[in-house]
Structures are given as C-alpha cells and as structure tokens.
Design an enzyme around this catalytic site. Structure first.
Site, PDB file in Angstrom:
ATOM      1  CG  ASP A  69      -2.287   0.575   0.931  1.00 35.01           C
ATOM      2  OD1 ASP A  69      -2.342   1.809   0.794  1.00 35.01           O
ATOM      3  OD2 ASP A  69      -3.295  -0.162   0.850  1.00 35.01           O
ATOM      4  CG  HIS A 124      -5.341   3.589   0.792  1.00 31.20           C
ATOM      5  ND1 HIS A 124      -5.138   2.235   0.626  1.00 31.20           N
ATOM      6  CD2 HIS A 124      -6.599   3.845   0.325  1.00 31.20           C
ATOM      7  CE1 HIS A 124      -6.220   1.698   0.063  1.00 31.20           C
ATOM      8  NE2 HIS A 124      -7.124   2.654  -0.133  1.00 31.20           N
ATOM      9  CG  ASN A 222     -13.952   1.594  -4.326  1.00 30.73           C
ATOM     10  OD1 ASN A 222     -14.399   0.590  -3.773  1.00 30.73           O
ATOM     11  ND2 ASN A 222     -12.915   2.267  -3.861  1.00 30.73           N
ATOM     12  CB  SER A 290      -9.487   0.400  -0.080  1.00 28.55           C
ATOM     13  OG  SER A 290      -9.017   0.587  -1.384  1.00 28.55           O
TER      14      SER A 290
END
Length: 545
Positions: A69, A124, A222, A290
C-alpha cells in the site's frame, strides 16, 4: 433454515464434532462500540462477529501480514506494537544481514523511494493496517480484527496515492522472497486495483505468493460495475489462493460503489463507514472496498493464529464456506454472503484429519552398524566482496555415495552459500551444517530431504544476545518448531539432524533441541548459509554405509 445452510453459517458443527459455544470477548478500546464492522453475535448482525471470534483467539504476533500500500505510520500509538520487525536484520548497521538484497529492511521496504523506511505519506496504508491489526484491549482508540499481529509494510504508492505497476510487482516479489526465507507471512492485503487490462507480470507475482503459501486478499474495486462483464485487475485474476472482496453496509447490502460479480468476486465484507487509524495518531471513518478487503485479511490472520499449520486452501475454504448468506449479496458474489470470522474460526479449528490405523511391522533382524562414512568439504569465506571464478569453492563428489548438484559453494554477492548433496538418508545417519560466527551478525542454516521438506535454523542478534529458531517448511506450509532467547556472543553455529532429532548449538552451548516425526526418509540434504559478521567454515555429511 435448513441444516445445510445452518452448517454453512457455522451454527451446526460438522458431523462427529461438538459445536463450539461462542464466548464473546469485548476489548476496552473506547471507540470499539462505534466499530459496527466488528459487531454481530450468535446468528445476527452485519459485522464480522469479532467478539465471538476473540473467544477463540485474538491473534498472534507470530503471524505476519503483508500490506502492499502507501506505507504505515510506524509511530501511531495504536499500531506501533504490531509493526513487523525482521528477526534477521540488525537495525542501523548499514548491512544486508539476511542477504536478501535489501539493506536494513527492519520494518519492510519502500519501493517508491527505494529505501528501508516505508512510512505513509498518504493515509491509505495506515487506515488499512488499523482494520487488520490496531492493538486491541489497550484502552486506546479502536481495535483491529487482530489484537496482536505483525504487520509488514511494503510501500509502492507515493504521497499522492498512486503507484506504478512495476513497483507493485517488486513489492509482491519481495514478500514472496521473505516467505521463502522463513518469515511466517500468511496473507497479503491488496487494497488497490483499477487495471483494465490483464498484467501477466502481476498475475505471475500473485501466483508465486500463493505457491509459497501466502493467501492473497484483493479489493473488488469501487466502480459499481459487474466485473464478470468488465474485468478489473488484480481482482479479476483467477488464482486459487486469492479471495476477492466486495463492500457491504450496516444493513448487509452491497455498497452502491462496490464492484460485484457472481464469478469474479468471492465474498462481501463491511466497507461503509469504517472507523480506523490515520497518520499522526488520528482516527477517522472512510468507505470503500479498500477497507472491506482488510476485514477478510484480518480474518485470515486470526485463522492462522488459531491453526498455524493450515494451508492456503484450508483457510480460503474455511472463510468462503462459513459466510452469512444475506439477500443483499444474492447474485452479486460467488458465495452470496458476508464473511463471518467466528464461523470461519469454528470451521478451521474443528477440521481434523482421521487418525490412521497403525500397521504392524515386523521387527527386523539387527545387523551390526558399520562405521559412518564421512564426506566433508571445508571452505572459508568472509562474505565481504563480490564473487569471482577463482574464489568459488568446488564441492567434491564421492563416487557411489554422494553426488553434488551444485559445485558453486559460495556467492559473496548475496552472502549465500548453497550446495545440494543427493543420496543421504537423515534416518540412517546424520547431517550437520556449521558456520563460524563473529560477535555480530546473524545466520541461517538449512537441512533438507525430499520426504519432509526442509528445516531452517536461524540465529538473530539482539541487544541481550541471540534469538534462535528452528522452522519446518513443507510445501507451502511453514511451521515454527521451537524458539529461545539466550545470552551469547560468537563461536561455531552448528545445526544437526540425527534421526528425528534437530539440535542447534552456538559455541558448544545447546540452544535448541527438539524431535520432529516428519524428519525421516531418504532424499537430498542441502545447506545454505546467510551470514554477516561471521565466516562460513565447514559443511559435513555422514551416512552409514
């Protein structure tokens, strides 16, 4: 509700086994009551049923979870204790102690800046990590799905939240390399995607992780679209070791933004209004697939803590076969359900293999044991300069007794020495590997036969002395057989296998001794050194004639 569905939801035990009664355990984290995604109990509630799951296990720091990430805020007070530390690296010495090509990768690696500080400059990765493993029951903030776990940060996304496919591939391959070196990584979280065309290199990197024994959990994306019709990668890859995750809300409905697909997406998990950690010691609420994927990643880690020997296939099946089937996911994901951590734990902990019926074997007529024939090749290497042809140490071949499949014994460039010798039975004789250690540096020794896989002994330096471990690696399963800490300095590190007995000693002092019934059968025996601050000294094999 029919019996099959009740069994699927974990409400009925498999035949011949008693059902586990839920024992709810609630942490004292002040914001836990606001974490609806962890809620649910018994047969109701749209969350993971985490409190019931914690009655079985709250996780383990022996379980390593890789997060590919934007990095992690290492100093976040709700994450710091659960950040992975490389047991084979000495922090700050400027050396590649474990010989993996990454200097001082004590807490993972940053493939954006190509350094050993994968700090989160976005948000994130910190948020994802808090869902998986914010420290639980510490009277602070929130609780992760695991109260204790080891989170390995691997950064490939920059401060804008974007990353290159090449960096992602390097990140995935780094994790696989660590797994093959003996680091007990059980799952990788991939909360990114958006690739509209199939990348063979990313697919290959994911398949390599699965082959190494790592479950890979991927967010569905998404776009609010059906990925059966319009694939999105990596969630549309088809590796058997992947779990792809759509997002659900607090009413157990598919989130409006979530991708779906009855063949391409496996399961739903909470992903709307999720409370977790943010850089700078903060907390916040966010939505997205996520943040659904790490709910499943955390569940994988719980299962690995409860059953350390479970395979990728067993873990994946336990999760997908124990979902709560909900109307909101009918025709949207393959299982038609939302993950239930408690039911998955029930399934993984009550799956037992049948007890084999012993077959009587005749007692053999004893024969005098001849003197062992010893094959020894001695060499020395400082592991401190590039390898050259003149410095390679050849291994001898003993006709009729041993055949050597690799004559290149020393590679200074990587700090690794490797040789494989065929025709050795660990039961009939013994195998010994030794390396002379200085007062600093760590080492790893490997003994292998084709029946049981390989055995890895590691020695890691600490401020107080050393930590010694012995691991067994069989296919994709890595098992820690024993670990101990001791005050020690330098000397000869010796790893010996005799019959079913494994012994690790340093300077004549026994650090670990244990028996493993899997250590048996003729095959190949091998040796691998990874050392720093020490000299590889000798390798010897003995076998009864």
């Amino acid at each position: 509700m029919d019996q099959a569905r009740r069994r699927r939801q974990g409400l009925v035990a498999p035949e011949g086994l008693e059902a586990r009664i839920a024992l709810s355990v609630v942490p004292n984290d002040p914001s836990f009551a606001s974490q609806w995604a962890l809620g649910g109990t018994g047969t109701s509630g749209p969350g993971l049923h985490a409190a019931d799951a914690w009655g079985i296990t709250t996780g383990s720091r022996q379980v390593v979870v890789a997060v590919v990430d934007s990095g992690i805020d290492f100093s976040h007070p709700d994450l710091a204790a659960n950040i992975w530390t490389n047991p084979l690296e000495i922090a700050g010495n400027g050396k590649d102690d474990d010989g993996n090509g990454y200097v001082d990768d004590v807490h993972g690696w940053d493939f954006v800046d190509n350094d050993n500080t994968p700090q989160d400059g976005f948000y994130h990765g910190t948020f994802v990590s808090g869902i998986i493993g914010a420290v639980g029951n510490n009277s602070l903030g929130v609780s992760g799905v695991n109260w204790q776990v080891s989170i390995l940060p691997v950064r490939f996304q920059g401060n804008s939240g974007t990353g290159y496919t090449g960096a992602a591939i390097y990140a995935l391959n780094y994790i696989t390399q660590l797994k093959r070196e003996g680091i007990p990584i059980v799952v990788t979280n991939i909360s990114w995607g958006g690739l509209t065309s199939l990348s063979g290199s990313v697919d290959t990197a994911i398949r390599a992780q699965v082959a190494a024994g790592i479950t890979v959990v991927v967010a569905a994306g998404n776009d609010g679209s059906d990925t059966d019709l319009v694939p999105r990668y990596p969630s549309s890859f088809t590796s058997d070791g992947m779990i792809t995750v759509a997002a659900t809300d607090s009413a157990d409905r598919l989130a409006g933004f979530s991708n779906y697909g009855v063949t391409s997406i496996d399961v739903g998990a909470p992903g709307v209004g999720i409370l977790s950690t943010l850089p700078g010691g903060g907390y916040g609420s966010l939505s997205g697939t996520s943040f659904a994927a790490p709910q499943v990643t955390g569940t994988v880690a719980l299962l690995a803590a409860a059953r350390p020997n479970a395979t990728v296939s067993q873990i994946r099946s336990a999760i997908l076969d124990s979902v709560d089937v909900v109307p909101g996911l009918a025709g949207k994901v393959a299982t038609g359900g939302r993950v239930n951590a408690f039911a998955a734990l029930q399934r993984i902990t009550t799956t037992v293999a049948p007890t084999p019926v012993p077959t009587p074997t005749p007692t053999p007529t004893p024969t005098p044991a001849p003197a062992p024939i010893v094959f020894t090749r001695v060499f020395a290497d400082e592991f401190n300069r590039p390898n050259t042809a003149s410095l390679r140490a050849p291994w001898l071949t003993k006709s009729g007794l041993f055949s050597v499949t690799s004559w290149r014994a020393v590679s200074r460039a990587t700090g690794v020495s490797l040789a494989v010798v065929n025709g050795v039975s660990l039961v009939d004789g013994s195998v010994r590997a030794t390396v002379t250690m200085g007062t600093s540096g760590s080492a790893g020794l490997v003994l292998r036969d084709t029946t049981s896989g390989r055995y890895v002994a590691t020695l890691s330096r600490t401020a107080a002395g050393v930590v010694a471990r012995i691991w067994r690696q069989q296919g994709s399963v890595t098992t820690l057989l024993g670990s101990t800490a001791a005050g020690a300095s330098g000397g000869v590190l010796e790893f010996t296998a005799v019959g079913t007995r494994l012994t690790l000693s340093l300077g004549g002092r026994q650090l670990l001794a244990l028996d493993d019934s899997a250590l048996r059968g003729a095959g190949a025996a091998g040796l691998r050194f990874t050392a720093a601050g020490g000299t590889a000294d000798s390798f010897s094999l003995s076998k009864r004639a």
